[in-house]
Design a protein around this motif. Sequence first.
Motif, PDB file in Angstrom:
ATOM      1  N   TYR A  16       4.356  59.199  20.618  1.00 56.24           N
ATOM      2  CA  TYR A  16       5.241  58.324  21.395  1.00 56.24           C
ATOM      3  C   TYR A  16       5.961  57.344  20.469  1.00 56.24           C
ATOM      4  CZ  TYR A  16       6.934  55.347  25.141  1.00 56.24           C
ATOM      5  OH  TYR A  16       7.742  54.641  25.985  1.00 56.24           O
ATOM      6  N   VAL A  20      10.032  57.020  20.125  1.00 55.64           N
ATOM      7  CA  VAL A  20      10.765  55.759  20.404  1.00 55.64           C
ATOM      8  C   VAL A  20      11.476  55.263  19.150  1.00 55.64           C
ATOM      9  CG1 VAL A  20      10.515  53.333  21.083  1.00 55.64           C
ATOM     10  CG2 VAL A  20       9.271  55.107  22.309  1.00 55.64           C
ATOM     11  N   LEU A 143      11.460  48.050  27.834  1.00 57.28           N
ATOM     12  CA  LEU A 143      10.949  49.105  28.700  1.00 57.28           C
ATOM     13  C   LEU A 143      10.212  50.169  27.879  1.00 57.28           C
ATOM     14  CD1 LEU A 143      11.508  49.093  31.748  1.00 57.28           C
ATOM     15  CD2 LEU A 143      13.097  50.983  31.359  1.00 57.28           C
ATOM     16  N   ALA A 144      10.832  50.554  26.745  1.00 58.50           N
ATOM     17  CA  ALA A 144      10.217  51.552  25.869  1.00 58.50           C
ATOM     18  C   ALA A 144       8.877  51.041  25.351  1.00 58.50           C
ATOM     19  CB  ALA A 144      11.146  51.864  24.709  1.00 58.50           C
ATOM     20  N   CYS A 145       8.829  49.747  25.037  1.00 59.53           N
ATOM     21  CA  CYS A 145       7.587  49.148  24.527  1.00 59.53           C
ATOM     22  C   CYS A 145       6.512  49.135  25.609  1.00 59.53           C
ATOM     23  CB  CYS A 145       7.847  47.743  24.026  1.00 59.53           C
ATOM     24  SG  CYS A 145       8.908  47.719  22.582  1.00 59.53           S
ATOM     25  N   GLY A 147       6.351  51.110  28.081  1.00 60.87           N
ATOM     26  CA  GLY A 147       5.979  52.503  28.280  1.00 60.87           C
ATOM     27  C   GLY A 147       4.836  52.892  27.361  1.00 60.87           C
ATOM     28  N   PHE A 148       4.886  52.340  26.166  1.00 60.27           N
ATOM     29  CA  PHE A 148       3.862  52.622  25.163  1.00 60.27           C
ATOM     30  C   PHE A 148       2.497  52.133  25.649  1.00 60.27           C
ATOM     31  CE2 PHE A 148       1.796  51.349  21.073  1.00 60.27           C
ATOM     32  CZ  PHE A 148       1.517  52.644  20.661  1.00 60.27           C
ATOM     33  N   VAL A 150       1.575  51.647  28.771  1.00 58.06           N
ATOM     34  CA  VAL A 150       1.148  52.464  29.912  1.00 58.06           C
ATOM     35  C   VAL A 150       0.613  53.813  29.429  1.00 58.06           C
ATOM     36  CG1 VAL A 150       1.957  53.637  32.005  1.00 58.06           C
ATOM     37  CG2 VAL A 150       2.770  51.340  31.471  1.00 58.06           C
ATOM     38  N   LEU A 151       1.370  54.442  28.521  1.00 61.33           N
ATOM     39  CA  LEU A 151       1.010  55.764  28.047  1.00 61.33           C
ATOM     40  C   LEU A 151      -0.327  55.784  27.308  1.00 61.33           C
ATOM     41  CD1 LEU A 151       3.119  58.113  28.467  1.00 61.33           C
ATOM     42  CD2 LEU A 151       3.125  58.263  25.991  1.00 61.33           C
TER      43      LEU A 151
END
Lengths: 286, 444
Positions: A16, A20, A143-145, A147-148, A150-151
Amino acid sequence: MHTLFRNYRASDPRYYQIAVLTCLVTYGIAVLDFGIHWYNAIAIAVTAQAVQFTGSRISGTAFDARSALVTSLSLTLLLRTDSIALAAAAALIAIGSKFVVRINNKHIFNPANFAIVSLVILTDDAWVSTGQWGSATIGALALACLGFIVLTRAKRAETTISFLVAFAALLLLRSWWLSDPLVIALHHLQNGALLIFSFFMISDPKTTPNSADGRIIYGIFVATVAFAIQFIWYEPNGPILALILASPLVPVIDAFRAGPAYRWIERPHSKPTTPIERMSKPKGAF
Amino acid sequence: MRILVLAFTAAITVLASTTAQAFCGFYVARADTSLFNKASQVVMVRDDDRTVITMANDFQGETKDFAVVIPVPTFIEREQINVADRSVIQHLDAYTAPRLVEYHDPDPCYRYDRMEMAAKSSALPAAEDARERDAGRGVTIEASYTVGEYDILILSATESDGLIRWLRENQYRIPDGAEAVIRGYLRQNMRFFVAKVNLEEHADLGYSYLRPLQVAYESNKFMLPIRLGTLNANGKQELYVYALTRTGRVETTNYRTVNLPSNTEVPEFVEDEFPQFYRAMFQRQTDKENGRAVFLEYAWDMAWCDPCAADPLSSEELRKLGVFWVGGNDGRAALKSSQAQNVYVTRLHVRYDKEHFPQDLMFQETGNRQNYQGRYIIRHPFKGESNCDMDQYQASVRERQEREAQTLASLTGWDIDEIRSKIPFIRYAREDSKQVPWWKTLWD
């Protein structure tokens, strides 16, 4: 192929990160045009893999391209230089430090952080551009951060979270003390370089304490030092300098607060059977 | 009542344009700071913690009404304040201004090779006397000096409301919201520097304008306080920052620094409308960055320029601006006065207001020595007599003219049809033969 897929599913957070960071590098070069040179990106990537390969051979560990790739991308995003030789030197210093500067089978410094600070201090031709992301990009980046987090199901995210919460709290306190409007503290937080630092550099599980409470203490400490550098001594790049100053504390915190050493991939309990599985078996913490 | 002018505004006279010939095109015109109203100009000389700031204003009212309050990071002694020569800033403005250059197409029948060279070159990267105390209000006048035509007071205070009250009682007009900003600055141990015009001195000196104020200090804060200036301003303000450093470009660390589009070909008529073009382009680029960016207009080693909108500054002029590492008493350096060495200039242009620029501007010096200049190109088609088939050349010019129209529309947001109506499109024989039916001229 099947094994590769299984390795991916083993939730190695580096995939991930690589995705990103690659998007960010592409966006930085193609759209924002803020001084990332594509040839520097290539010089950093090639040098990093070469050093990782050589280091693995000498230390007798398995070669793994993923961590070196994450380091290359972080270096490309944060370090600015017009010299391709310095870009390659950054990769050499970064990956080289992983193999050389070690205590208790763990490297001390975040590789990209160590290289950036070394070059910024030692030469006049390397610098970090913290203001170049612009407010329009921040939402997507945040948002991308997130997402990290959450993932990875917030595993080992204590350092990032405690750093950001402590840094934000200190900024709000400063705003209140100076009677500044709230928008100033928020403006400091809406910084692309700060987010990249928080989610892709200080988050490095290999150079943070092994215990959860140790990581929280560490995050708060880095935030406090970063704040002091930036708002008491008025030097730019507070977080990056704070991280290198705080890194030697990790073995100390580990000595007092024990915890399991991090492995990038959660291993199934069965014995490795395929060559790829055998290769990805962690022998040393690189 | 005196008017408290918290923002510097710049007075610029339009300099006579000089034409210079150089490899990167023939210099035609420049977009200097006179294009914009309410523009302030600040020259910042910085090396390590040593800082010299020169501030130019274009105050338009009565000189007796002029007063300015400037936050400074340290206590300032008499010798640290100076009054500068306005012409040096004007020279720096002219030297760094975005420029329009022109090329003339050579005769296409003989000299295609030269056109390629010209195309290549266009693609080149451009480049204390008395101390008074008023303990009741917590305001200390640390020093008061008369420097040139200015009376200057250095104030320190323990409480912002005391300072505000002192300023109001001394007939300074303070905008709403200033108290909170001043409180913040006081807590950061900043001092306040108040300057007003000494009318007697001003009359004796005989200037019809107010000269720029200079202050030299040592501080690790590489910043420009703009917040007070946003409080009393009507609308957005223009600020030009010329940074003179030893190593390389200066950029803002808390706002995005963006290069303005440069080295683009624009239609020939832009020569007559260069100011309108530049204003429209700047507005469009500001909008594109949501009004939150600082724009780079020039970054170059002060030793040269290409093409030159004005000659580089001499060592003597640089010294007047506070570049302490050049010239001095060194005789050899004086000999080299026309070739200033080891000075890198960065010209930043920012349009700011309270909403989009809530924080003061924070800067850092970088190792970036890549030259950059705002440079716009016009190409004049070949109009002389020729003795070969011009079809191919004329078709290429026609294509170029259309491309230039589209570039101009995208840079400025101007209507494409209006742009096209101002372009004298080349008509070429093959095109004419398509439009006019063959039989129309059959029995002529």
